[in-house]
Write an enzyme that holds these catalytic residues in place. Sequence first.
Site, PDB file in Angstrom:
ATOM      1  CB  SER A 258      -0.933  -0.084   1.215  1.00 44.55           C
ATOM      2  OG  SER A 258      -1.956   0.873   1.129  1.00 44.55           O
TER       3      SER A 258
ATOM      4  CG  HIS B  17      -4.187  -1.112  -0.823  1.00 40.19           C
ATOM      5  ND1 HIS B  17      -3.996  -1.021   0.519  1.00 40.19           N
ATOM      6  CD2 HIS B  17      -4.717  -2.332  -1.047  1.00 40.19           C
ATOM      7  CE1 HIS B  17      -4.405  -2.144   1.107  1.00 40.19           C
ATOM      8  NE2 HIS B  17      -4.837  -2.962   0.174  1.00 40.19           N
TER       9      HIS B  17
ATOM     10  CG  ASP C 111      -5.759  -5.667   2.492  1.00 37.78           C
ATOM     11  OD1 ASP C 111      -6.215  -6.755   2.871  1.00 37.78           O
ATOM     12  OD2 ASP C 111      -5.784  -5.280   1.310  1.00 37.78           O
TER      13      ASP C 111
END
Lengths: 189, 276
Positions: free
Chosen positions: A13, A40, A133
């Site tokens: 991310s 992401h 996540d």
Amino acid sequence: MTPLPKLLVIGGSAGSLDVLIQLLPELEPEWPLAMIIVLHRKAGSDTLLSELLSAKTCLSVKEAEEKDMLLPGCIYVAPADYHLLIEPDGSLTLDASEKVHYSRPSIDVTFISAAEVCGGHLYCLLLSGANMDGAEGMQAVHESGGFTSVQDPATAEAPFMPKYAINTARVDKVFNIREMIDFVKGLKA
Amino acid sequence: MDHLHHLKDEDVLLLLNDLLEQYGYDFTDYSFASVKRRLQRVYIADRFPGFAEFRYKVKTDAGYLVHLMEQITVNVTEMFRDPGFFRELCRQVLPVLATYPLIRIWHAGCSSGEEAYSVAILLHEMNLLHKSIIYATDINENVLETARRGIFPLQYMQQYSQNYLLSGGQQEFSRYYAANYEYARFSDILKEKIIFAAHNLVTDHSFNEFQLIICRNVLIYFNKDLQDKVLHLFSDSLEQLGFLALGAKETLRFTTVAPLFKPIAHKEKIWRKIAT
């Protein structure tokens, strides 16, 4: 049926793109695994990411399409706004269902799916990020006999995501960037 | 996830077989990974002590089946998702449809209806809605009920409004709904032209001829054989020179209907039927 190639799934991310850009150029053309990258990003950012990554490696990089077969030496990038799942026959499925941890693609979704199909032939690596996540998926990878690793939070631009995984999942290895590159380079079929 | 609460592949196959044998719902040609993930979610969320209890509930409780069906199929949708697609629809497709005395559109897999309302809005703005009928279908009765009501959470309207403007919308988006507490109730002008009905793409046949079929983010959940079958159903349900619109990551490439269609917008996934 040809057996599935071993698989490396990398999830990242905020702050993870820099790490990938250091890692990818070091891989040899004969690198023998299949790789999936789940990053992401905003919906609609199109194929820019796969083009950017493609410029950094001699391996073939493509944005994952539904029904693509996992092949050794190929890198598949999860498209923006779709989760990426792996079928028992090694083909890929895209899924437009609910976001997970505010994210689509979600790293957990791909880690868990890969764990179910690949078992012990799976390596997962979680990079920098500011999100929860990846941790649950990493635990699933561990329980199915796969190898779990994270970027050392001390080296991460956004340390929360790898730190959260270390605190809540079984992580086999914490890598600084150099160690990570050497490890991935050295993976064998 | 502890092991007791982990569905095995065999469990999933048993359930799929039950749904087929007992209820006639055939998920056996769906993407296995996706269906398994959906079933796993329900299994955990509904807190079954074990797989046997889950299976028993499915086999014996028709009310639970409705809930399960809603959970297995993906019902995530939004208004004007992928504005580029709607722009292309207005630019290339709707002006052609305008030449017909009656415009028939099939929106297959419409879920809770957001996209069907989006299309109705664009037809309205091109002054075509009065002579259009949108048949919006889904496998799932529950979501169709939501679609018929045309009442959606107000919190999404800001994003929908942005998507609408990016799609080429020419009005104030808010003129299409009445805000009431946390909900936006869409105008009857739109609803009157949409027929929401149950249709199962796996087992049901064609029910009319259309000039435009829209089916976005449905085929990604099907295996190759079922994709081909459904695409033939669409082809058979389209008039000559009719249009087919698929989701951003769906394609006719490598399918057996590919020779019957010509792409008119590659990125926006719109094809035109040129042969039968």
